[in-house]
Design an enzyme around this catalytic site. Sequence first.
Site, mmCIF file in Angstrom:
data_model
loop_
_atom_site.group_PDB
_atom_site.id
_atom_site.type_symbol
_atom_site.label_atom_id
_atom_site.label_comp_id
_atom_site.label_asym_id
_atom_site.label_seq_id
_atom_site.Cartn_x
_atom_site.Cartn_y
_atom_site.Cartn_z
ATOM 1 N N LYS A 1 8.609 -8.751 6.572
ATOM 2 C CA LYS A 1 9.496 -7.695 5.304
ATOM 3 C C LYS A 1 9.066 -6.250 6.198
ATOM 4 C CE LYS A 1 9.553 -4.698 1.141
ATOM 5 N NZ LYS A 1 9.262 -3.197 1.461
ATOM 6 N N ASN A 2 7.932 -5.562 6.324
ATOM 7 C CA ASN A 2 7.348 -4.154 6.885
ATOM 8 C C ASN A 2 7.994 -4.368 7.865
ATOM 9 O OD1 ASN A 2 6.042 -3.508 4.581
ATOM 10 N ND2 ASN A 2 4.497 -3.849 4.943
ATOM 11 N N ARG B 1 13.466 3.092 -0.053
ATOM 12 C CA ARG B 1 12.755 3.696 0.879
ATOM 13 C C ARG B 1 12.695 3.256 2.682
ATOM 14 N NH1 ARG B 1 8.895 7.366 0.379
ATOM 15 N NH2 ARG B 1 7.403 8.103 2.205
ATOM 16 N N ASP C 1 8.682 1.487 -3.940
ATOM 17 C CA ASP C 1 7.763 1.414 -5.195
ATOM 18 C C ASP C 1 6.890 2.727 -5.597
ATOM 19 O OD1 ASP C 1 7.125 -1.341 -4.685
ATOM 20 O OD2 ASP C 1 5.917 -1.328 -3.529
ATOM 21 N N ASP D 1 -1.839 -2.989 1.265
ATOM 22 C CA ASP D 1 -0.471 -4.208 0.443
ATOM 23 C C ASP D 1 -1.283 -5.571 0.126
ATOM 24 O OD1 ASP D 1 1.615 -2.696 0.618
ATOM 25 O OD2 ASP D 1 2.479 -3.438 2.908
ATOM 26 N N MET E 1 -5.332 4.663 -0.152
ATOM 27 C CA MET E 1 -4.182 5.531 0.246
ATOM 28 C C MET E 1 -3.070 6.097 -0.679
ATOM 29 S SD MET E 1 -2.895 3.928 3.766
ATOM 30 C CE MET E 1 -4.219 3.135 5.167
#
Length: 436
Positions: free
Chosen positions: A22-23, A97, A121, A319, A341
């Site tokens: 996904k990223n 985003r 998110d 993640d 983070m």
Amino acid sequence: MASFKITGGQKLSGEIHPQGAKNEALQILCAVLLTPEKVTIHKVPNIVDVNKLIDLLRDLGVEVNQIGEESYEFTAKTVNLDFFGTAEYTKKAASLRGSIMLLGPLLARFGKAMIPKPGGDKIGRRRLDTHFIGFQKLGAKFLFESEKNFYHIDASSLKGAYIHLDEASVTGTANIVMAASMAEGKTTIYNAACEPYLQQLCKMLVRMGAKIDGIGSNLLHIEGVKELKGTEHTMLPDMIEIGSFIGLAAMTQSEITIKNAGVEHLGIIPETFQRLGIKMEFRGDDIFIPSQQHYEIETFIDGSIMTIADAIWPGFTPDLLSIVLVVATQAKGTVLVHQKMFESRLFFVDKLIDMGAQIILCDPHRATVIGLDRQINLRGISMTSPDIRAGVSLLIAALSADGESTIHNVEQIDRGYQNIDTRLKALGAKIERVES
């Protein structure tokens, strides 16, 4: 709004193939705007966030042709810059985003862009300064309409520059790299992110004709070129899915093989789960997780409690901290999970506590998990998914729990996990999607 009805306590078995990352997809798809030529991309995950971005590219005038279940052709020969001024663009870009990464390619090729404040998110403050400061150092000028939460950017004369990033932001680095790839002169980016997905983007740009040195390090040198050409690209397996499946196998005492896992690109992810006591075997590019009745968390050499914290690559990805946390609830031993983070990502632990987990939320960034070693099983409850990663963690907990659980707002999970209920059912999970 959809929900999952889950009957827990089922042992799963079989093979599962991870989706494309996904990223990585959110970066790679935006990069098609850099060239008027055709770009072919394989292993595109069929998830909400990616599909939203593909839809946004279509609206911008990109010709999109799906040539296979996971393969697409993109041709950005004609881009409708007038679409930026529409209410439809504002609505769609604000809900995703990943839309922030449209800026780099648009500035590089067209010298201007507009974007609303992006969504995503609700996991804490996720600032955009790194992106914007990088663009400004390349010569871009910003105008922010506070009434509309809208950014206007003029980059009619981008020039190479020395950029020392204040944080090793993956999306920030990707955006600046794409903008610099067609800026005049040489750009140096220090403290650059070096995640495998950023490396993939850089390698793709090089195939398109970009001049980038230092790929895989935190020091990148980019010599701007006047144009970029088309290419073909295959995305890596999603490391977050792979970590989730490792945790799923351990929690449900299941024997699962993760096929074509891209093991060489996983960094310390497998080792981190092994520190929780999870056994696994690497069979070529596959990961085999045997059924384990018990797994024990390691301690440090001096006997102190294990701490698992997130860090920029090659450290452990944030993640997967929520997966580590839920897996530790049924391990033997204690672990401190430190989420550095994002300040809101651990708030989902109240649901796990309701299920019977022994967790102390020390503050917004730290939680201590006291493993129950399966002496007390989690119990099914009704809960709501707050974000993608917490949602999957709750799903894993529900699949291992006694009784029935309901997870609402599973659209959050769908944003990052492709057909997750169908794929888990193929392994033997009792999970049903219910539309309300």
